[in-house]
Design an enzyme around this catalytic site. Sequence first.
Site, PDB file in Angstrom:
ATOM      1  N   GLY B  16      39.314  46.721  34.438  1.00  0.00           N
ATOM      2  CA  GLY B  16      38.195  45.837  34.265  1.00  0.00           C
ATOM      3  C   GLY B  16      36.811  46.361  34.781  1.00  0.00           C
ATOM      4  O   GLY B  16      35.879  46.287  33.866  1.00  0.00           O
ATOM      5  N   ASN B  17      36.870  47.253  35.953  1.00  0.00           N
ATOM      6  CA  ASN B  17      35.790  47.597  36.360  1.00  0.00           C
ATOM      7  C   ASN B  17      35.131  48.605  35.666  1.00  0.00           C
ATOM      8  O   ASN B  17      33.955  49.139  35.968  1.00  0.00           O
ATOM      9  CB  ASN B  17      36.150  48.281  37.708  1.00  0.00           C
ATOM     10  CG  ASN B  17      37.001  49.423  37.559  1.00  0.00           C
ATOM     11  OD1 ASN B  17      38.298  48.881  36.982  1.00  0.00           O
ATOM     12  ND2 ASN B  17      36.738  50.562  37.934  1.00  0.00           N
ATOM     13  N   LYS B 134      49.596  34.410  40.008  1.00  0.00           N
ATOM     14  CA  LYS B 134      48.310  35.304  39.710  1.00  0.00           C
ATOM     15  C   LYS B 134      47.164  34.321  39.587  1.00  0.00           C
ATOM     16  O   LYS B 134      47.348  33.537  38.564  1.00  0.00           O
ATOM     17  CB  LYS B 134      48.623  36.022  38.505  1.00  0.00           C
ATOM     18  CG  LYS B 134      47.451  36.909  37.895  1.00  0.00           C
ATOM     19  CD  LYS B 134      47.678  38.050  37.086  1.00  0.00           C
ATOM     20  CE  LYS B 134      46.468  38.871  36.658  1.00  0.00           C
ATOM     21  NZ  LYS B 134      45.989  39.535  37.861  1.00  0.00           N
ATOM     22  N   LYS B 213      48.187  44.510  32.910  1.00  0.00           N
ATOM     23  CA  LYS B 213      47.880  45.432  31.999  1.00  0.00           C
ATOM     24  C   LYS B 213      48.402  46.632  32.111  1.00  0.00           C
ATOM     25  O   LYS B 213      48.697  47.492  31.323  1.00  0.00           O
ATOM     26  CB  LYS B 213      46.338  45.287  31.812  1.00  0.00           C
ATOM     27  CG  LYS B 213      45.467  45.927  32.866  1.00  0.00           C
ATOM     28  CD  LYS B 213      44.996  47.289  32.249  1.00  0.00           C
ATOM     29  CE  LYS B 213      44.121  48.268  33.244  1.00  0.00           C
ATOM     30  NZ  LYS B 213      44.413  48.340  34.458  1.00  0.00           N
ATOM     31  N   LYS B 275      49.583  49.308  39.834  1.00  0.00           N
ATOM     32  CA  LYS B 275      49.298  50.892  39.089  1.00  0.00           C
ATOM     33  C   LYS B 275      50.311  51.765  39.635  1.00  0.00           C
ATOM     34  O   LYS B 275      50.628  52.362  38.626  1.00  0.00           O
ATOM     35  CB  LYS B 275      47.973  51.358  39.513  1.00  0.00           C
ATOM     36  CG  LYS B 275      46.791  50.268  38.942  1.00  0.00           C
ATOM     37  CD  LYS B 275      45.461  50.772  39.495  1.00  0.00           C
ATOM     38  CE  LYS B 275      44.500  49.718  39.423  1.00  0.00           C
ATOM     39  NZ  LYS B 275      44.494  48.666  38.263  1.00  0.00           N
TER      40      LYS B 275
END
Lengths: 313, 313
Positions: B16-17, B134, B213, B275
Site C-alpha cells: 500500500g505504501n 485484523k 494480500k 511477507k
Amino acid sequence: MQQGAGKPVLLVALGGNALIEKGQVGTMEEQFENLKRPMAQIAALSQTHRIILTHGNAPQVGNLLLQQECCNAVPHLPLEILVAQTQGQMGYMLESTLDTAIMESGLKSTPGLVSLISYVVVDENDPAFQNPSKPIGPSFSSRKASNLPYPTQKTAKGYRRVVASPKPLTVVEKREIRKLIDMDFLVICCGGGGIPVVREGRRFCGVDAVIDKDLASAKLAEEVGVDIFVIATDVDGAALHYGGNHQKYLRAMTLTEAQRYLKSGHFPPGSMGPKVEAAVEFVRHTGNRAVISSVRAIKDAVEKKAGTEVVPP
Amino acid sequence: MQQGAGKPVLLVALGGNALIEKGQVGTMEEQFENLKRPMAQIAALSQTHRIILTHGNAPQVGNLLLQQECCNAVPHLPLEILVAQTQGQMGYMLESTLDTAIMESGLKSTPGLVSLISYVVVDENDPAFQNPSKPIGPSFSSRKASNLPYPTQKTAKGYRRVVASPKPLTVVEKREIRKLIDMDFLVICCGGGGIPVVREGRRFCGVDAVIDKDLASAKLAEEVGVDIFVIATDVDGAALHYGGNHQKYLRAMTLTEAQRYLKSGHFPPGSMGPKVEAAVEFVRHTGNRAVISSVRAIKDAVEKKAGTEVVPP
C-alpha cells in the site's frame, strides 16, 4: 486458431434498473436478487454467442457522492475515481452472479469470465464541458447549493450537482477486449459509461464528467466489431407517445424513422432518447442489428421475438 | 502459438505504501505521483517478462469504511463490496499510470494491459473466523465501540473494528489470468488480497473478511505457475533485529532459515511476518525464486541486485 471464431459477438448494455427496481432502496440483497434473471439469460446466450456486458451505475455512484458529502474525515475523491469504484463493485456483483448462473445451469461449455476496469477518452474541448447538464448525487437546499464548490441546477428533487456528459471518442481497452472475445472470454466492462479521461500528450488524465453508458457501449460495439447490440432497460422497447393515450411500442424502426421520432420528441432526453441515439449510432456505423428491450427479454430480443429493432437505412 | 511463451512470468505484489508514503495524507495527487516510480520499472520489465501485478488496499478500504460510519443516508455495504470498490479505484490508478509509463518510455513492444476484478475463496470453517484479529478502518472511543454491531479490539490508536483474515484457498479467476499472461497481457489483479468469498454449493457468497494480500499473491503465483515472485514494500528487504542496534538486512535466506527466524520473532506479524510467510509458501510449493524488496528496487530485485531472496531448501 481463435476459439470463439464463428459465434456472433453480442454486446448487452444493462440499465441500472437491472440492479435496483422501482420502489426498492437498493440493498445488496435486492441488487443480487435482481441480477439473477438477466444473468441466467446471459449464461444461456453464452452457448451461442461471444458476449460483452456493459452496465450503468447511476444509483451506485450517487450513493458514493452522498457519502463523500457527509464525511469530511477523509480526502474527497474526484468523480472519475468514484466511477472506478463502482466498476469494481458492480463488476464483482455481475461476475459472481453470472458465475453462479453458469454453474447452476449445467452448461456444456463455460466461457472464461473477466470484469475489466475500462476508461474512455473524451475531448477536452467537447462543448458539454461548457454546459454541464447531467444531474448526479444528492439534492441540496438552494442555500446549501450556492456554497458548493461545483455547479448545481434546480431539478424536481431540489438542487443537484450537474456534470458534463461529453461524447465518448474511444475505449482505451478496445484491443484487449477484442482479443478476449476472440478467445471466447465473456467480458464485463465499460461500467457507468467508462472512467472519463482526456489525453494530455502521452498521459491520460481523469476528468469530472459522466459518459452516457449507452453511447459508450455503442462506441465500444463499433470499435470491437459487434454483430448484435442489445440495450436492456425497464420497458419493453421504444414507444411513440410514451405514457399517453396513444402509446404504441415499436417492433422496428429504420434509421430514418428513428431520427425523425427523435426530432419530434417521442424519446425524451435522459431516458429513451440516448438509447435510441446509441442504437442509431451503432447501426449507422456498422449496418448491424441493434435492439432496445426489457431486461426480462434479453434472450428474446436476440432471437427477434421482443424489443424494438433499429434497422438500416 | 502463445505470444508470451519464452518470457519468464513475474508476479509483483505492491505494498500500500507504493501509493501513500509515510507522512502523507493520501490525496489523489500524492498517490498518482508515488505510483510513477514503480510503474516505470514495471514498464521496463515488461520487455523481458510476462507480468502479473497485485496490490494492497489498507488505507483505501479504511477510508471507505470511515465514510460509511459517517453517513447513514445510504445503505451500508458489506466489507467485500468495499474491497471490490478499491479494486476498481486502484486498478484504474495502476493501469492508467502504467499506460502512461509505457507510452512515455517508447518501448518497442507494448503489452496488452488489463485490470481484473478478482475474488478469492476462503474456508468458512477457517479458525480465523472465530478469532477476528485484523484491525481495519477508523478508531473509536471505548463507549462508541461497545455500541457497534461488530467486534472491536483495543489498539494503539483506540478501539478499532477487527475482521477475520482467513487463508486464501484459490483465486477464482486463475485460469483466465493464466490464459492472459500466455498471450503476453500484463494483468493487474487480486487487489487487497482479493474479494473474500466462500462457496455454498454452486454459489459464491461474499464474507466479512480481509485476506492478506501477500498470501493471496503467493497462492496466485503458485496456481498460475509464476517463475519469480517479488514482494515490494517500504524497506530494503527482511532484516534480523529490525530497528535494533544489531539490525542486519539479509540478502538471502533458505526456507529452513526463514522458518527459524519467523519462529524466533525476527519478522513481526502484520508487518514483515506475512511477507516472509508468503515467500516461504511460494518457494516451498514451486522451488522458484521469491524476493522481498523495496518498491524503489523492483527491477534490481528481479536482476538479483537487491532485496532478500528466499531460496530452497
